[in-house]
Design an enzyme around this catalytic site. Structure first.
Site, PDB file in Angstrom:
ATOM      1  N   ASP A  80      62.988  23.906  22.048  1.00  0.00           N
ATOM      2  CA  ASP A  80      63.155  24.772  22.923  1.00  0.00           C
ATOM      3  C   ASP A  80      62.245  25.048  24.798  1.00  0.00           C
ATOM      4  O   ASP A  80      61.331  25.746  23.817  1.00  0.00           O
ATOM      5  CB  ASP A  80      63.918  25.662  23.110  1.00  0.00           C
ATOM      6  CG  ASP A  80      63.365  27.813  22.860  1.00  0.00           C
ATOM      7  OD1 ASP A  80      62.883  27.471  21.769  1.00  0.00           O
ATOM      8  OD2 ASP A  80      63.921  28.192  23.594  1.00  0.00           O
ATOM      9  N   GLU A 119      64.166  30.334  21.492  1.00  0.00           N
ATOM     10  CA  GLU A 119      62.556  31.050  21.113  1.00  0.00           C
ATOM     11  C   GLU A 119      62.905  31.679  22.761  1.00  0.00           C
ATOM     12  O   GLU A 119      62.616  32.779  23.040  1.00  0.00           O
ATOM     13  CB  GLU A 119      61.552  30.416  21.034  1.00  0.00           C
ATOM     14  CG  GLU A 119      61.019  31.962  20.818  1.00  0.00           C
ATOM     15  CD  GLU A 119      59.491  32.216  21.891  1.00  0.00           C
ATOM     16  OE1 GLU A 119      59.137  33.090  21.829  1.00  0.00           O
ATOM     17  OE2 GLU A 119      59.469  30.972  22.702  1.00  0.00           O
TER      18      GLU A 119
END
Length: 451
Positions: free
Chosen positions: A92, A156
């Protein structure tokens, strides 16, 4: 780089790595599904899963984590009795911010001036490619001498803790003798660095209300309490005159022992405008690695264009607090919330809501894995010795893994050196750093297996 078979293999694989990183960067995998399609993140996860399968990984799985995102797991069995190493990255990315501010499109990997530009190129899709390069180099030169587990997180950057909660619920899944977190970076390009401490983080949303509705500033201004002005007062209370973070009850005097960061170098790295002062006291390393730092990430208030002459009835802000190593993030959150409530003026109504949290981390640098990495980096970076540095950012999973596996050694390396400008426009990665760190990781795995 001195010639050796591992280095030669990595060099030969670099064009393939660039093509793969371009494919991965093209996914708009921002784990905020109010802004970006969930399908983009799911497609990135599937791409990573297929890449692992192609390398011979078994038990490859998309893990549905409690925050509604997916992490990718796989295991590459090593020789019987071999040590186990967990390699971490995340797919991500941060939103591209102002896309028109990018020199080239953020989701198209573009080479310019010897660097590869694109969102996630360094943080942290490049970290996954680094792991692949290291493993491919070992497979081409005698095989991978350890059992390798790979975990690639899907949220994250959001700090929503999905993988942390999943790991706690499935404690055997990520168990390893050593964990290599590929989400840090060298102190500067060409200086091999292991990050030994991370600040924690808490995100708090604060709202101030003073009136039932907005009022005409000419008719009521001067006596009617302005919620936006009250919020500004609250936010200003979080800093001393010199800019030092001042949260009531939170220690802001810790010092850093290790690699130093000169003010001149920091000004260049941070691109501080000429004549503008740095904030806080103590050394730069003290300020960014061991002390709390508050940042106002956003304020909800009328934009300048279209604003009316009104006293504002309500206003809110999102606040980030970086938490020093040794301080519990939950306790820091309570102190921040108490501070905001105590410093709200004029009896205004105030409410706070925590929306994200991660604990700080401090590594044991005396472990055998650190020596194995130091030896590997000395080969990958001829003439340079491995340095220890802190990092002001947070990787919440580190403390979760340290708690779950107290005997595991944890090392943090990666591609996010200052020139990478992670989280900013024109994020980029140095292909030379990708090459050298891939060599270092491959040699580390070999050294660690033999140790």
């Amino acid at each position: 780089m001195s010639s050796n078979p591992v280095a030669e293999t990595v060099a030969s694989l670099l064009p393939r790595a660039k093509a793969e990183l371009a494919e991965l960067v093209a996914f708009q995998s921002v784990a905020d599904f109010t802004q970006f399609p969930r399908s983009e993140s799911e497609a990135a996860a599937n791409w990573i899963a297929e890449a692992l399968r192609a390398e011979g990984f078994t038990d490859v799985a998309l893990l549905d984590t409690p925050d509604g995102t997916q992490s990718v797991y796989g295991c590459l069995p090593g020789p019987e009795g071999a040590k186990t190493v967990l390699l971490y990255a995340h797919y991500d990315v941060q939103p591209p911010l102002n896309e028109s501010g990018w020199t080239t499109p953020p989701f198209e990997l573009t080479e310019r001036g010897g660097r590869w530009y694109g969102r996630g190129a360094a943080d942290c899709k490049g970290g996954f490619i680094m792991h692949l390069l290291a493993l491919r180099a070992l497979k081409a030169n005698g095989g991978v001498p350890v059992t390798v587990k790979v975990i690639v997180e899907g949220s994250e950057e959001q700090g929503t803790g999905g993988l942390e909660r999943y790991a706690e619920q499935h404690p055997e899944l990520l168990a390893a003798d050593t964990i290599v977190i590929g989400d840090a970076g060298n102190f500067r390009v060409g200086l091999p660095t292991v990050t030994t401490s991370l600040r924690g983080m808490t995100l708090v949303r604060v709202r101030v209300d003073t009136l039932a509705g907005n009022l005409h500033s000419g008719q009521f201004g001067g006596a009617a309490p302005d919620a936006l002005a009250a919020l500004i007062r609250v936010l200003d209370s979080l800093r001393a005159e010199d800019g030092t973070t001042t949260v009531d009850g939170l220690d802001a005097a810790a010092g850093w022992e290790g690699l130093e960061y000169t003010e001149e170098q920091f000004r260049r790295d941070a691109k501080v405008l000429e004549g503008v002062e740095l904030i806080g006291d103590g050394s730069v390393a003290d300020r960014i690695w061991t002390r709390p730092a508050v940042t106002v990430l956003g304020i909800d208030c009328p934009p300048v264009i279209g604003a009316t002459p009104s006293v504002q009835a309500g206003a809110r802000a999102l606040i980030s607090l970086r938490v020093p190593p040794g301080v519990d993030a939950a306790e820091a959150t309570k102190l921040l919330q108490a501070h905001l409530e105590a410093h709200t003026p004029w009896g205004a109504r105030v409410g706070t809501e925590q929306i994200g949290q991660g604990q700080a981390f401090s590594a044991d640098t005396s472990s055998p894995a650190y020596q194995a990495m130091a030896d590997a980096m000395a080969v990958a970076y001829p003439g340079q010795s491995m340095q220890y540095a802190g990092q002001g950012g947070s990787i919440p999973l580190c403390n979760t893994l340290a708690a779950l596996y107290p005997r595991a050694e944890i090392l943090l390396i990666g591609l996010s050196e200052p020139e990478a400008q992670i989280h900013a426009v024109d994020e980029s990665v140095s292909p030379e750093e990708l090459e050298r760190l891939s060599v270092a990781e491959a040699l580390f795995l070999r050294n660690y297996a033999a140790g």
